[in-house]
Design a protein around this motif. Structure first.
Motif, PDB file in Angstrom:
ATOM      1  N   MET A 235      50.978  50.865   8.229  1.00 13.11           N
ATOM      2  CA  MET A 235      49.612  50.432   8.380  1.00 13.11           C
ATOM      3  C   MET A 235      49.446  49.490   9.569  1.00 13.11           C
ATOM      4  SD  MET A 235      47.592  51.873   6.490  1.00 13.11           S
ATOM      5  CE  MET A 235      46.503  51.840   5.143  1.00 13.11           C
ATOM      6  N   ASP A 236      50.458  48.685   9.845  1.00 12.90           N
ATOM      7  CA  ASP A 236      50.339  47.773  10.975  1.00 12.90           C
ATOM      8  C   ASP A 236      50.249  48.536  12.290  1.00 12.90           C
ATOM      9  OD1 ASP A 236      50.382  45.587   9.318  1.00 12.90           O
ATOM     10  OD2 ASP A 236      52.542  45.332   9.464  1.00 12.90           O
ATOM     11  N   GLN A 237      50.999  49.617  12.411  1.00 15.34           N
ATOM     12  CA  GLN A 237      50.958  50.410  13.635  1.00 15.34           C
ATOM     13  C   GLN A 237      49.580  51.062  13.793  1.00 15.34           C
ATOM     14  OE1 GLN A 237      53.839  53.531  13.800  1.00 15.34           O
ATOM     15  NE2 GLN A 237      53.581  53.825  15.994  1.00 15.34           N
ATOM     16  N   LEU A 238      48.990  51.512  12.706  1.00 18.14           N
ATOM     17  CA  LEU A 238      47.654  52.103  12.749  1.00 18.14           C
ATOM     18  C   LEU A 238      46.619  51.083  13.200  1.00 18.14           C
ATOM     19  CD1 LEU A 238      45.755  54.491  12.118  1.00 18.14           C
ATOM     20  CD2 LEU A 238      45.621  53.621   9.785  1.00 18.14           C
ATOM     21  N   LYS A 239      46.725  49.857  12.697  1.00 11.52           N
ATOM     22  CA  LYS A 239      45.791  48.813  13.098  1.00 11.52           C
ATOM     23  C   LYS A 239      45.939  48.479  14.577  1.00 11.52           C
ATOM     24  CE  LYS A 239      45.217  46.344   8.753  1.00 11.52           C
ATOM     25  NZ  LYS A 239      45.430  45.071   8.059  1.00 11.52           N
ATOM     26  N   ILE A 240      47.162  48.384  15.050  1.00 14.01           N
ATOM     27  CA  ILE A 240      47.397  48.040  16.452  1.00 14.01           C
ATOM     28  C   ILE A 240      46.840  49.123  17.366  1.00 14.01           C
ATOM     29  CG2 ILE A 240      49.200  47.718  18.200  1.00 14.01           C
ATOM     30  CD1 ILE A 240      50.871  46.393  15.950  1.00 14.01           C
ATOM     31  N   ILE A 241      47.131  50.367  17.067  1.00 10.98           N
ATOM     32  CA  ILE A 241      46.635  51.474  17.892  1.00 10.98           C
ATOM     33  C   ILE A 241      45.113  51.547  17.832  1.00 10.98           C
ATOM     34  CG2 ILE A 241      46.607  53.988  18.122  1.00 10.98           C
ATOM     35  CD1 ILE A 241      49.552  53.938  17.206  1.00 10.98           C
ATOM     36  N   SER A 242      44.538  51.343  16.665  1.00  6.98           N
ATOM     37  CA  SER A 242      43.080  51.400  16.519  1.00  6.98           C
ATOM     38  C   SER A 242      42.402  50.280  17.301  1.00  6.98           C
ATOM     39  CB  SER A 242      42.687  51.316  15.053  1.00  6.98           C
ATOM     40  OG  SER A 242      43.176  52.430  14.361  1.00  6.98           O
ATOM     41  N   TRP A 243      42.956  49.072  17.221  1.00  5.34           N
ATOM     42  CA  TRP A 243      42.393  47.968  17.995  1.00  5.34           C
ATOM     43  C   TRP A 243      42.503  48.245  19.490  1.00  5.34           C
ATOM     44  CZ3 TRP A 243      38.968  44.585  16.903  1.00  5.34           C
ATOM     45  CH2 TRP A 243      38.855  44.062  15.614  1.00  5.34           C
ATOM     46  N   PHE A 244      43.633  48.774  19.920  1.00  5.33           N
ATOM     47  CA  PHE A 244      43.845  49.093  21.329  1.00  5.33           C
ATOM     48  C   PHE A 244      42.831  50.132  21.804  1.00  5.33           C
ATOM     49  CE2 PHE A 244      46.345  51.224  24.749  1.00  5.33           C
ATOM     50  CZ  PHE A 244      46.412  50.131  25.602  1.00  5.33           C
ATOM     51  N   MET A 245      42.639  51.192  21.027  1.00  3.39           N
ATOM     52  CA  MET A 245      41.659  52.224  21.382  1.00  3.39           C
ATOM     53  C   MET A 245      40.241  51.663  21.388  1.00  3.39           C
ATOM     54  SD  MET A 245      43.096  55.696  19.464  1.00  3.39           S
ATOM     55  CE  MET A 245      41.632  55.791  18.532  1.00  3.39           C
ATOM     56  N   PHE A 246      39.921  50.817  20.432  1.00  6.38           N
ATOM     57  CA  PHE A 246      38.581  50.238  20.344  1.00  6.38           C
ATOM     58  C   PHE A 246      38.288  49.348  21.548  1.00  6.38           C
ATOM     59  CE2 PHE A 246      35.525  47.087  18.659  1.00  6.38           C
ATOM     60  CZ  PHE A 246      34.504  47.955  18.335  1.00  6.38           C
ATOM     61  N   ILE A 247      39.252  48.523  21.945  1.00  3.57           N
ATOM     62  CA  ILE A 247      39.059  47.628  23.084  1.00  3.57           C
ATOM     63  C   ILE A 247      38.901  48.422  24.374  1.00  3.57           C
ATOM     64  CG2 ILE A 247      40.220  45.877  24.498  1.00  3.57           C
ATOM     65  CD1 ILE A 247      41.324  44.754  21.826  1.00  3.57           C
ATOM     66  N   ILE A 248      39.716  49.450  24.563  1.00  2.00           N
ATOM     67  CA  ILE A 248      39.596  50.280  25.758  1.00  2.00           C
ATOM     68  C   ILE A 248      38.247  50.992  25.783  1.00  2.00           C
ATOM     69  CG2 ILE A 248      40.475  52.365  26.875  1.00  2.00           C
ATOM     70  CD1 ILE A 248      43.275  51.444  26.134  1.00  2.00           C
ATOM     71  N   SER A 249      37.801  51.500  24.645  1.00  2.00           N
ATOM     72  CA  SER A 249      36.512  52.206  24.582  1.00  2.00           C
ATOM     73  C   SER A 249      35.356  51.277  24.912  1.00  2.00           C
ATOM     74  CB  SER A 249      36.307  52.801  23.198  1.00  2.00           C
ATOM     75  OG  SER A 249      37.292  53.746  22.915  1.00  2.00           O
ATOM     76  N   VAL A 250      35.351  50.108  24.312  1.00  2.00           N
ATOM     77  CA  VAL A 250      34.273  49.155  24.567  1.00  2.00           C
ATOM     78  C   VAL A 250      34.295  48.713  26.028  1.00  2.00           C
ATOM     79  CG1 VAL A 250      33.427  46.840  24.009  1.00  2.00           C
ATOM     80  CG2 VAL A 250      34.078  48.397  22.181  1.00  2.00           C
ATOM     81  N   GLY A 251      35.492  48.488  26.562  1.00  2.00           N
ATOM     82  CA  GLY A 251      35.605  48.102  27.964  1.00  2.00           C
ATOM     83  C   GLY A 251      35.072  49.170  28.904  1.00  2.00           C
TER      84      GLY A 251
END
Length: 71
Positions: A1-17
């Motif tokens: 679950m931690d890996q899923l959260k990290i990847i999801s946060w990374f994708m979300f930040i890149i998308s918003v940026g």
């Protein structure tokens, strides 16, 4: 679950940026269309994954009390 959260946060930040970049700077129209086609769905997907990765306290307690033993 931690890996899923990290990847999801990374994708979300890149998308918003990328979306903010397309809104602020004057880039060609085809790049704005490309960013919207790629990063809007990616941002929505990553936000959904973040919401799903977060479990309620009751679920976490159940997992600790009754571990999965298989079938």
């Amino acid at each position: 679950m931690d890996q899923l959260k990290i990847i999801s946060w990374f994708m979300f930040i890149i998308s918003v940026g990328a979306i903010i970049y397309a809104l602020i700077f004057n880039i060609p129209d085809w790049m704005v269309y490309g960013i919207s086609l790629i990063f809007l769905p990616t941002g929505i997907l990553s936000f959904g994954l973040l919401a799903m990765a977060r479990g309620s306290k009751e679920e976490e307690e159940d997992k600790r009390k009754e571990p999965f033993i298989g079938y």
